[in-house]
Design a protein around this motif. Sequence first.
Motif, PDB file in Angstrom:
ATOM      1  N   MET A 194     -11.186  42.337  13.723  1.00 16.67           N
ATOM      2  CA  MET A 194     -12.452  41.999  13.088  1.00 16.67           C
ATOM      3  C   MET A 194     -12.246  40.820  12.145  1.00 16.67           C
ATOM      4  O   MET A 194     -11.287  40.778  11.389  1.00 16.67           O
ATOM      5  N   LYS A 195     -13.153  39.850  12.201  1.00 18.09           N
ATOM      6  CA  LYS A 195     -13.090  38.692  11.316  1.00 18.09           C
ATOM      7  C   LYS A 195     -13.984  38.950  10.105  1.00 18.09           C
ATOM      8  O   LYS A 195     -15.188  39.140  10.242  1.00 18.09           O
ATOM      9  N   VAL A 196     -13.347  38.954   8.926  1.00 16.63           N
ATOM     10  CA  VAL A 196     -14.043  39.306   7.692  1.00 16.63           C
ATOM     11  C   VAL A 196     -13.949  38.158   6.694  1.00 16.63           C
ATOM     12  O   VAL A 196     -12.862  37.648   6.416  1.00 16.63           O
ATOM     13  N   TYR A 222      -5.586  46.733   6.107  1.00 20.24           N
ATOM     14  CA  TYR A 222      -6.365  46.512   7.338  1.00 20.24           C
ATOM     15  C   TYR A 222      -5.618  45.503   8.219  1.00 20.24           C
ATOM     16  O   TYR A 222      -6.038  44.352   8.351  1.00 20.24           O
ATOM     17  N   ASP A 230     -17.525  38.642  11.656  1.00 23.53           N
ATOM     18  CA  ASP A 230     -18.121  39.934  12.000  1.00 23.53           C
ATOM     19  C   ASP A 230     -18.791  40.560  10.781  1.00 23.53           C
ATOM     20  O   ASP A 230     -19.827  41.216  10.903  1.00 23.53           O
ATOM     21  N   LYS A 244      -4.682  42.799   3.573  1.00 22.32           N
ATOM     22  CA  LYS A 244      -3.993  42.546   4.848  1.00 22.32           C
ATOM     23  C   LYS A 244      -3.104  43.732   5.223  1.00 22.32           C
ATOM     24  O   LYS A 244      -3.009  44.108   6.396  1.00 22.32           O
ATOM     25  N   ASN A 297      -5.465  44.973  11.319  1.00 17.25           N
ATOM     26  CA  ASN A 297      -6.171  44.427  12.479  1.00 17.25           C
ATOM     27  C   ASN A 297      -7.325  43.501  12.102  1.00 17.25           C
ATOM     28  O   ASN A 297      -8.023  43.007  12.979  1.00 17.25           O
ATOM     29  N   HIS A 298      -7.527  43.296  10.805  1.00 15.39           N
ATOM     30  CA  HIS A 298      -8.587  42.403  10.345  1.00 15.39           C
ATOM     31  C   HIS A 298      -7.995  41.017  10.066  1.00 15.39           C
ATOM     32  O   HIS A 298      -6.849  40.894   9.622  1.00 15.39           O
ATOM     33  N   HIS A 299      -8.795  40.012  10.318  1.00 16.51           N
ATOM     34  CA  HIS A 299      -8.425  38.650   9.934  1.00 16.51           C
ATOM     35  C   HIS A 299      -9.328  38.268   8.763  1.00 16.51           C
ATOM     36  O   HIS A 299     -10.551  38.206   8.910  1.00 16.51           O
ATOM     37  N   PHE A 300      -8.725  38.036   7.595  1.00 16.95           N
ATOM     38  CA  PHE A 300      -9.497  37.751   6.385  1.00 16.95           C
ATOM     39  C   PHE A 300      -9.562  36.256   6.089  1.00 16.95           C
ATOM     40  O   PHE A 300      -8.567  35.547   6.194  1.00 16.95           O
TER      41      PHE A 300
END
Length: 194
Positions: free
Chosen positions: A1-3, A95, A31, A92, A97-100
Amino acid sequence: MKVGLFFGSFNPIHIGHLIIANTVKGYAELDQVWFVVSPQNPFKSSKSLLPDVDRLKMVELAIEDNFELRASNVEFSMPKPSYTVDTLTYLKERYPNHHFSLILGSDNLNHFHKWKNYQEILNHYGIIVYPRPGTELEKTKEEIKNHPAIRMVEAPLIDISATFIRNCIKNDISIKYLVHDSVAEYIEDKKYYL
């Protein structure tokens, strides 16, 4: 997910914050956008800064009808003063699997080279920059302005400030259309900023 992470005191959150978050989300193809409510800096005294939980509550009220926006209290339990690089590292790890990406106004980019471990942020996270009224990027260091991690996005130039809203409240001037209706009701019920 892109946050996208939108840091601020949100004292109070206003319609400008919501417009910027929604616009940046679209242009940067994120996202979600998380509003990271910054705790009070223990080294600064501010009578007008509401408690952390009240500012978080106002963010929650303002975005409750939009599942693509989220309120975050991540910095409330972190050591103070909180530094963005530490918050990013914590998120990071929590989460993986998230891209911050960090959402910044162009005014903040001019001072970005003074932030703690700013090179680490540039090397590991995206930075999405939206325009701010009256800000020129000429002052920005070349290594930052031209860094591949930095992406400039279109957004309306919105010149609404929380200070202006607080002054309206003190002077008994309506804040309708400046803040979400539920935020205005919360402020009125609690008699804040008077």
